[in-house]
Motif scaffolding. Structure first.
Motif, mmCIF file in Angstrom:
data_model
loop_
_atom_site.group_PDB
_atom_site.id
_atom_site.type_symbol
_atom_site.label_atom_id
_atom_site.label_comp_id
_atom_site.label_asym_id
_atom_site.label_seq_id
_atom_site.Cartn_x
_atom_site.Cartn_y
_atom_site.Cartn_z
ATOM 1 N N ARG B 62 78.237 73.970 -11.956
ATOM 2 C CA ARG B 62 78.574 72.977 -11.029
ATOM 3 C C ARG B 62 79.782 72.304 -10.964
ATOM 4 O O ARG B 62 80.306 72.077 -9.687
ATOM 5 C CB ARG B 62 77.388 71.666 -11.480
ATOM 6 C CG ARG B 62 76.075 71.977 -11.125
ATOM 7 C CD ARG B 62 75.231 71.003 -11.580
ATOM 8 N NE ARG B 62 75.367 70.619 -12.869
ATOM 9 C CZ ARG B 62 75.285 69.344 -13.294
ATOM 10 N NH1 ARG B 62 74.707 68.397 -12.611
ATOM 11 N NH2 ARG B 62 75.228 69.181 -14.648
ATOM 12 N N ASN B 65 81.677 74.533 -9.001
ATOM 13 C CA ASN B 65 81.215 74.477 -7.417
ATOM 14 C C ASN B 65 81.851 73.247 -6.601
ATOM 15 O O ASN B 65 82.487 73.307 -5.662
ATOM 16 C CB ASN B 65 79.851 74.227 -7.237
ATOM 17 C CG ASN B 65 78.820 75.257 -7.392
ATOM 18 O OD1 ASN B 65 77.690 75.132 -7.912
ATOM 19 N ND2 ASN B 65 79.272 76.585 -7.348
ATOM 20 N N ARG B 69 84.430 74.391 -3.794
ATOM 21 C CA ARG B 69 83.385 73.779 -2.474
ATOM 22 C C ARG B 69 82.929 75.262 -2.240
ATOM 23 O O ARG B 69 82.881 75.248 -0.680
ATOM 24 C CB ARG B 69 84.435 73.212 -1.460
ATOM 25 C CG ARG B 69 85.081 71.897 -2.056
ATOM 26 C CD ARG B 69 86.048 71.231 -1.162
ATOM 27 N NE ARG B 69 86.788 70.204 -1.796
ATOM 28 C CZ ARG B 69 86.110 68.779 -2.005
ATOM 29 N NH1 ARG B 69 84.781 68.571 -1.499
ATOM 30 N NH2 ARG B 69 86.893 68.017 -2.505
ATOM 31 N N GLU B 70 82.448 76.046 -2.964
ATOM 32 C CA GLU B 70 81.828 77.055 -2.421
ATOM 33 C C GLU B 70 80.468 77.603 -3.732
ATOM 34 O O GLU B 70 80.891 77.139 -4.574
ATOM 35 C CB GLU B 70 82.499 78.250 -2.001
ATOM 36 C CG GLU B 70 83.495 78.791 -3.011
ATOM 37 C CD GLU B 70 84.349 79.912 -2.529
ATOM 38 O OE1 GLU B 70 84.680 80.797 -3.385
ATOM 39 O OE2 GLU B 70 84.884 79.675 -1.671
ATOM 40 N N SER B 71 79.721 78.548 -3.211
ATOM 41 C CA SER B 71 78.857 79.209 -4.088
ATOM 42 C C SER B 71 79.412 80.025 -4.822
ATOM 43 O O SER B 71 80.494 80.569 -4.755
ATOM 44 C CB SER B 71 77.637 79.680 -3.361
ATOM 45 O OG SER B 71 77.006 78.772 -2.784
ATOM 46 N N ILE B 91 66.967 75.178 -8.579
ATOM 47 C CA ILE B 91 67.933 75.452 -7.893
ATOM 48 C C ILE B 91 67.331 76.056 -6.488
ATOM 49 O O ILE B 91 68.028 75.544 -5.309
ATOM 50 C CB ILE B 91 68.825 76.816 -8.316
ATOM 51 C CG1 ILE B 91 69.463 76.447 -9.596
ATOM 52 C CG2 ILE B 91 69.842 77.577 -7.483
ATOM 53 C CD1 ILE B 91 70.318 77.447 -10.146
ATOM 54 N N TRP B 92 66.308 76.424 -6.460
ATOM 55 C CA TRP B 92 65.848 76.925 -5.175
ATOM 56 C C TRP B 92 64.689 76.221 -4.568
ATOM 57 O O TRP B 92 64.191 76.214 -3.494
ATOM 58 C CB TRP B 92 65.353 78.437 -5.174
ATOM 59 C CG TRP B 92 66.406 79.422 -5.639
ATOM 60 C CD1 TRP B 92 67.200 79.964 -4.556
ATOM 61 C CD2 TRP B 92 66.975 79.821 -6.904
ATOM 62 N NE1 TRP B 92 68.065 80.799 -5.115
ATOM 63 C CE2 TRP B 92 68.030 80.690 -6.592
ATOM 64 C CE3 TRP B 92 66.407 79.655 -8.184
ATOM 65 C CZ2 TRP B 92 68.631 81.525 -7.520
ATOM 66 C CZ3 TRP B 92 67.395 80.210 -9.099
ATOM 67 C CH2 TRP B 92 68.317 81.073 -8.716
ATOM 68 N N ILE B 97 67.795 65.933 -5.681
ATOM 69 C CA ILE B 97 69.098 66.428 -5.940
ATOM 70 C C ILE B 97 69.642 65.934 -7.363
ATOM 71 O O ILE B 97 70.333 66.649 -8.124
ATOM 72 C CB ILE B 97 70.123 66.327 -4.865
ATOM 73 C CG1 ILE B 97 69.541 66.905 -3.483
ATOM 74 C CG2 ILE B 97 71.471 66.781 -5.210
ATOM 75 C CD1 ILE B 97 69.442 68.488 -3.680
ATOM 76 N N GLY B 100 72.997 66.699 -8.740
ATOM 77 C CA GLY B 100 73.679 67.952 -8.290
ATOM 78 C C GLY B 100 72.961 69.305 -8.921
ATOM 79 O O GLY B 100 72.735 69.228 -10.106
ATOM 80 N N LYS B 101 72.971 70.171 -8.026
ATOM 81 C CA LYS B 101 72.426 71.571 -8.415
ATOM 82 C C LYS B 101 73.362 72.556 -8.557
ATOM 83 O O LYS B 101 74.289 72.642 -7.721
ATOM 84 C CB LYS B 101 71.147 72.020 -7.661
ATOM 85 C CG LYS B 101 70.243 71.041 -7.693
ATOM 86 C CD LYS B 101 68.871 71.678 -6.634
ATOM 87 C CE LYS B 101 67.825 70.488 -6.740
ATOM 88 N NZ LYS B 101 66.512 71.129 -6.084
ATOM 89 N N GLN B 103 75.093 75.920 -7.243
ATOM 90 C CA GLN B 103 75.108 76.470 -5.986
ATOM 91 C C GLN B 103 75.524 77.863 -6.460
ATOM 92 O O GLN B 103 76.664 78.407 -6.789
ATOM 93 C CB GLN B 103 76.300 75.747 -5.320
ATOM 94 C CG GLN B 103 76.405 74.410 -4.622
ATOM 95 C CD GLN B 103 75.082 73.960 -3.900
ATOM 96 O OE1 GLN B 103 74.633 74.799 -3.201
ATOM 97 N NE2 GLN B 103 74.352 73.153 -4.701
ATOM 98 N N GLU B 105 74.702 82.151 -5.234
ATOM 99 C CA GLU B 105 73.957 83.005 -4.549
ATOM 100 C C GLU B 105 73.725 84.446 -5.249
ATOM 101 O O GLU B 105 74.592 85.008 -5.567
ATOM 102 C CB GLU B 105 75.305 83.312 -3.398
ATOM 103 C CG GLU B 105 74.475 84.039 -2.226
ATOM 104 C CD GLU B 105 75.565 83.914 -1.005
ATOM 105 O OE1 GLU B 105 75.856 85.176 -0.212
ATOM 106 O OE2 GLU B 105 76.136 82.713 -0.875
#
Lengths: 228, 228
Positions: B62, B65, B69-71, B91-92, B97, B100-101, B103, B105
């Motif tokens: 986190r 992230n 500011r991106e996964s 996460i999914w 929230i 925060g979770k 991020q 991919e």
């Protein structure tokens, strides 16, 4: 009974990875916060009260299993027990043993229970959309992760000497945690002799924040030890 | 390309909690081993190759992230991706929230893939009952958690310069890991210029064990840095 605060930080810990703010770079050791957890020693036995993300280290009970040659008992409400069974399914599933599995005896609790002759009182509290548990053992109660304490739980806290209570940050309000101000208000409503705020972010400088608090509310810090 | 060994220990880490053996109390920093993982820097980008129990710290992406500011992209074979989705279902899932979770991919891989113009070759290897993945990036290959390397994977390792390979302990044989002797045999079969043994237990004293190894097989240690 001895209570030791092993960590007093929010889920990222403080310092936050990569952060250069005044608290994260502070020399005051009370501004260094591991993730929130507490150890309670009573009758020569140890209780660890611990939540995710720290619980993600559950695999680490193996060295204790090896030395004690017995399982470790764990207590949780039904949704938490279910989450543990899902995340650590290999403990219960018939998969290869590999380097060994944690030996865990998981108990679902829905009211006061007794372990090693010690009465433990679960304290249902609001954490956003969920009801989760704090715990009281005699004079000490521990509530992390909350933004609301129902009247029925305040009743379970009657006469408590010392309360450890979620006080995430000064502001703004958070959907699942008390701010410092909300925590102070809840502390005065509960009326413990002393309340220690826990689960603290890097937005809290220990000395500056504590100077704003009433005398019966202090900030906990890693290593703080209370005797009862 | 720069490879840094962040940890070279088995899943308990070394020292093992509560252990007073000669290695666990050693002054030699190479006998202190965090859990196995490696960082690879290539084209100014970073790859982390990491397995449970360390992956249990997935929540800790986190802060990255927040800053990036991106996964973060993650790559795994299908069973591992499934285990990640199960253990970190929040996460999914559409849950609150809170703080925060992560991020993330998550990509399932079943053959060579390219990320940031870097070709990554998954290396299927035997780990007890399972087939899991090591990875090769150009001159460097990394295989932790194995007790068998199929011929088809040996083929994928052809011409590799440096191999990091599971070498759990001297003896006895283990159902899911190579012993030191088995690892040396596999290393000579693969024929890298240099092989570093990894995923080491507290049964390995760095100096004593390394003195028994052929010249083209060394023990890795935390902080070891290789440049290509």
């Amino acid at each position: 009974m001895i209570v030791t605060f092993l960590g007093t930080g929010t889920s990222t810990g403080v310092p936050v990875v990569g952060c250069r703010c005044g608290v994260c770079t502070s020399d005051d050791p009370r501004n260094s916060r591991l993730r929130q957890s507490v150890k309670i020693e009573a009758n020569g036995k140890f209780f660890l009260i611990d939540t995710t993300p720290d619980l993600m280290g559950l695999d680490d009970i193996r060295p204790f299993n090896f030395r004690q040659r017995e399982s470790i008992h764990a207590f949780a409400n039904a949704p938490t027990a279910k989450a543990i069974r899902r995340a650590f399914s290999y403990i219960w599933n018939d998969t290869q043993i590999g380097g060994g599995k944690p030996q865990l005896e998981l108990h679902e609790v829905d009211g006061t229970f007794r372990h090693h002759d010690i009465d433990v009182v679960p304290l249902p509290v609001i954490h956003g959309d969920w009801t989760i548990l704090g715990y009281r053992i005699g004079p000490f109660a521990y509530i992390t992760d909350t933004n609301g304490i129902p009247d029925s739980t305040a009743e379970l806290l009657r006469g408590v000497d010392t309360l450890a209570l979620d006080g995430l940050r000064p502001s703004p309000p958070h959907p699942t945690h008390f701010t410092i101000g909300e925590a102070v208000e809840a502390a005065q409503r509960i009326g413990a002799r002393m309340t220690y705020l826990i689960h603290l972010t890097h937005e809290i400088d220990h000395v500056a924040c504590e100077s704003t608090l009433p005398e019966n509310v202090r900030l906990a810090y890693d290593g703080l030890r209370l005797e009862f």
